[in-house]
Scaffold this motif. Structure first.
Motif, PDB file in Angstrom:
ATOM      1  N   THR A   1     -13.511   4.483   4.503  1.00 53.20           N
ATOM      2  CA  THR A   1     -13.095   4.130   3.146  1.00 53.20           C
ATOM      3  C   THR A   1     -12.282   2.836   3.097  1.00 53.20           C
ATOM      4  O   THR A   1     -11.948   2.361   2.007  1.00 53.20           O
ATOM      5  CB  THR A   1     -12.262   5.267   2.524  1.00 53.20           C
ATOM      6  N   HIS A   2     -11.901   2.288   4.254  1.00 56.08           N
ATOM      7  CA  HIS A   2     -11.157   1.019   4.290  1.00 56.08           C
ATOM      8  C   HIS A   2     -11.692   0.156   5.431  1.00 56.08           C
ATOM      9  O   HIS A   2     -11.843   0.653   6.561  1.00 56.08           O
ATOM     10  CB  HIS A   2      -9.664   1.239   4.556  1.00 56.08           C
TER      11      HIS A   2
ATOM     12  N   HIS B   1      -9.138   6.542  -3.461  1.00 53.72           N
ATOM     13  CA  HIS B   1     -10.574   6.834  -3.345  1.00 53.72           C
ATOM     14  C   HIS B   1     -11.120   7.686  -4.488  1.00 53.72           C
ATOM     15  O   HIS B   1     -12.313   7.633  -4.771  1.00 53.72           O
ATOM     16  CB  HIS B   1     -10.865   7.521  -2.004  1.00 53.72           C
TER      17      HIS B   1
ATOM     18  N   HIS C   1      -6.881  12.422   6.075  1.00 57.06           N
ATOM     19  CA  HIS C   1      -5.470  12.293   6.169  1.00 57.06           C
ATOM     20  C   HIS C   1      -4.703  13.307   5.321  1.00 57.06           C
ATOM     21  O   HIS C   1      -3.490  13.435   5.446  1.00 57.06           O
ATOM     22  CB  HIS C   1      -5.203  10.816   5.770  1.00 57.06           C
TER      23      HIS C   1
ATOM     24  N   TYR D   1      -2.619   0.354  10.345  1.00 55.69           N
ATOM     25  CA  TYR D   1      -3.090   1.369   9.390  1.00 55.69           C
ATOM     26  C   TYR D   1      -2.968   2.760  10.014  1.00 55.69           C
ATOM     27  O   TYR D   1      -2.395   3.682   9.423  1.00 55.69           O
ATOM     28  CB  TYR D   1      -4.549   1.085   8.999  1.00 55.69           C
TER      29      TYR D   1
ATOM     30  N   GLU E   1      -7.158  11.348  -2.117  1.00 56.80           N
ATOM     31  CA  GLU E   1      -6.068  10.390  -2.375  1.00 56.80           C
ATOM     32  C   GLU E   1      -6.573   9.362  -3.401  1.00 56.80           C
ATOM     33  O   GLU E   1      -7.721   8.896  -3.337  1.00 56.80           O
ATOM     34  CB  GLU E   1      -5.618   9.701  -1.080  1.00 56.80           C
TER      35      GLU E   1
ATOM     36  N   PHE F   1       0.858  -1.185   0.000  1.00 60.75           N
ATOM     37  CA  PHE F   1       0.000   0.000   0.000  1.00 60.75           C
ATOM     38  C   PHE F   1       0.895   1.236   0.000  1.00 60.75           C
ATOM     39  O   PHE F   1       1.866   1.304   0.753  1.00 60.75           O
ATOM     40  CB  PHE F   1      -0.868  -0.040   1.272  1.00 60.75           C
TER      41      PHE F   1
ATOM     42  N   HIS G   1     -12.284  12.616   0.262  1.00 63.54           N
ATOM     43  CA  HIS G   1     -10.818  12.537   0.312  1.00 63.54           C
ATOM     44  C   HIS G   1     -10.298  12.256  -1.099  1.00 63.54           C
ATOM     45  O   HIS G   1     -10.797  11.351  -1.773  1.00 63.54           O
ATOM     46  CB  HIS G   1     -10.443  11.398   1.269  1.00 63.54           C
TER      47      HIS G   1
HETATM   48 FE1  FEO Z   1      -5.609   8.689   2.502  1.00 63.20          FE
HETATM   49 FE2  FEO Z   1      -7.134   5.687   1.857  1.00 63.20          FE
HETATM   50  O1  FEO Z   1      -6.347   7.351   1.436  1.00 63.20           O
END
Ligand code: FEO
Length: 397
Positions: free
Chosen positions: A224-225, A83, A146, A194, A80, A22, A78
């Motif tokens: 999101t995860h 996503h 984040h 994480y 990134e 990741f 977000h």
């Molecule tokens: Fe900060 Fe899952 O992206």
């Protein structure tokens, strides 16, 4: 896969069991999920998208939920690319969809994908709301949880928080989506890994975000995860609260590098002495063999760290230097630090780790440092034992 979270909120995310690292850095032994959600109402909202490699599956997931209806809003909590990666393609299939984000969102989306231009967007600020018909959405800015543009979306009608990366974890979803429908054992360690690796630097900002959301009634947290949280909401919020305060459990993480086994022997002796003195939670990591994400995870968990390595080219042994930099990059605080090391003709590692701590980490030192010339002597054996006892004593205070 049962995708219904409530009668009007559906999971349309995907699992990635292909990627090995990741962000090109962090191993994924259990995979990872990129979560996305549909809110079905008079207007249809898609909350976040998924990494672009999974677009065909993603589109199929969406169509299974909305059929021939159109997407009215794409909410980008977000940017990134894990996503937002599918947003340009989604716009090709649903050109009328209005992208919802904040000022910073659109700057990033424009740069990455050339989407999010005037006439195509709805720019929101802290506290703004959006009605989908029955569902009312409220937007809260949570910068640096984040990235700087990050926001979360609260569905006040459904008491559901679309939280972006917050409360997320590594680990693909194996069949079920909601925590109460699965065994969550694998996710707790993966949540700590994480958080500590991805968000760990931003403890202050996570605390600010938690304060903004304090007192909000939540039936579901849709991150999101990882799993949708329902049964374990209290536990995950408490974990994020504790981790972002850099709180720790009593325990010791011994991290060592060793070329020919001498520093490793010292590490074993320190761990054994700490154990004999009563420390139950002791984890040992070889900084050369172990991916540092697992080391960082354990350092975020336990209060005491012992770092030991040989001198290499008159410097700190490279994998240990790398670990130090990774800890400094996460603003690690409130830990006890003990230092040991070895050398053959010029001892540099111990004094350079101490100097690095003084300048960057600023952790409280425990016990006397141990420096081994070539191999353990009777004197340095005793020093290792003493250091293990000192660590145990400090943890027991
Ligand atoms: Fe900060 Fe899952 O992206």
């Amino acid at each position: 896969m049962k995708t219904e979270i409530t009668s009007s909120i559906h999971y349309v995310g995907v699992n990635d069991r292909h990627k090995t690292l990741f962000e090109g850095l962090w191993p994924l032994p259990y995979g990872v999920s990129y979560n996305s959600y549909i809110i079905l109402d008079d207007k249809i909202a898609l909350v976040d998208t998924v990494e672009v490699d999974f677009f065909p599956q993603f589109l199929d997931n969406i169509r299974r939920v909305i059929g021939d209806r159109q997407i009215d809003y794409i909410i980008v909590n977000h940017v990134e690319p894990d996503h937002s990666g599918s947003i340009a393609l989604i716009k090709k299939y649903y050109p009328e969809a209005v992208i919802v984000g904040n000022k910073k969102t659109f700057d990033m989306l424009g740069g990455y994908y050339g989407v999010g231009k005037a006439g195509d967007i709805l720019e929101v600020k802290q506290g703004d709301t959006l009605s989908l018909g029955h569902h009312e959405l409220a937007f809260t800015m949570v910068p640096m949880v984040h990235w700087p543009e990050t926001m979360v979306t609260l569905d006040t009608t459904a008491a559901t928080l679309f939280s972006g990366d917050a409360f997320g974890c590594f680990g693909a979803l194996s069949g079920a989506v909601i925590d109460e429908d699965m065994c969550c054992d694998v996710f707790w360690d993966e949540m700590r890994r994480y958080y500590s690796n991805i968000v760990g630097k931003y403890g202050v900002q996570v605390q600010q975000a938690l304060k903004k959301l304090a007192g909000v009634k939540l039936d579901y947290i849709c991150s999101t995860h990882g799993p949708v949280w329902h049964k374990h909401i209290e536990r995950v919020v408490s974990m994020y609260d504790s981790m972002s305060r850099y709180e720790a459990e009593p325990g010791l993480v011994v991290c060592y590098g060793s070329m020919y086994g001498n520093t490793e022997r010292a590490a074993e002796m320190i761990a054994a002495a700490a154990s004999e003195a009563g420390v139950k939670n002791i984890v040992m990591h070889d900084v050369s063999r172990e991916n540092h994400s697992f080391i960082i995870r354990d350092i975020f968990r336990y209060k005491a760290i012992a770092l030991g390595a040989p001198t290499y080219n008159n410097e700190i042994y490279p994998p240990m230097a790398s670990l130090l930099s990774e800890l400094a990059g996460r603003n690690l605080k409130d830990r006890f630090l003990s230092v040991f090391g070895s050398f053959t003709w010029a001892g540099q590692t111990v004094k350079k780790i101490l100097a690095y701590n003084e300048e960057k980490l600023k952790l409280e030192l425990v016990g006397n440092t141990v420096e081994i010339k070539q191999s353990l002597s009777e004197e340095t054996r005793q020093q290792c034992e003493q250091l293990g006892k000192e660590i145990a004593k400090k943890l027991a205070e």
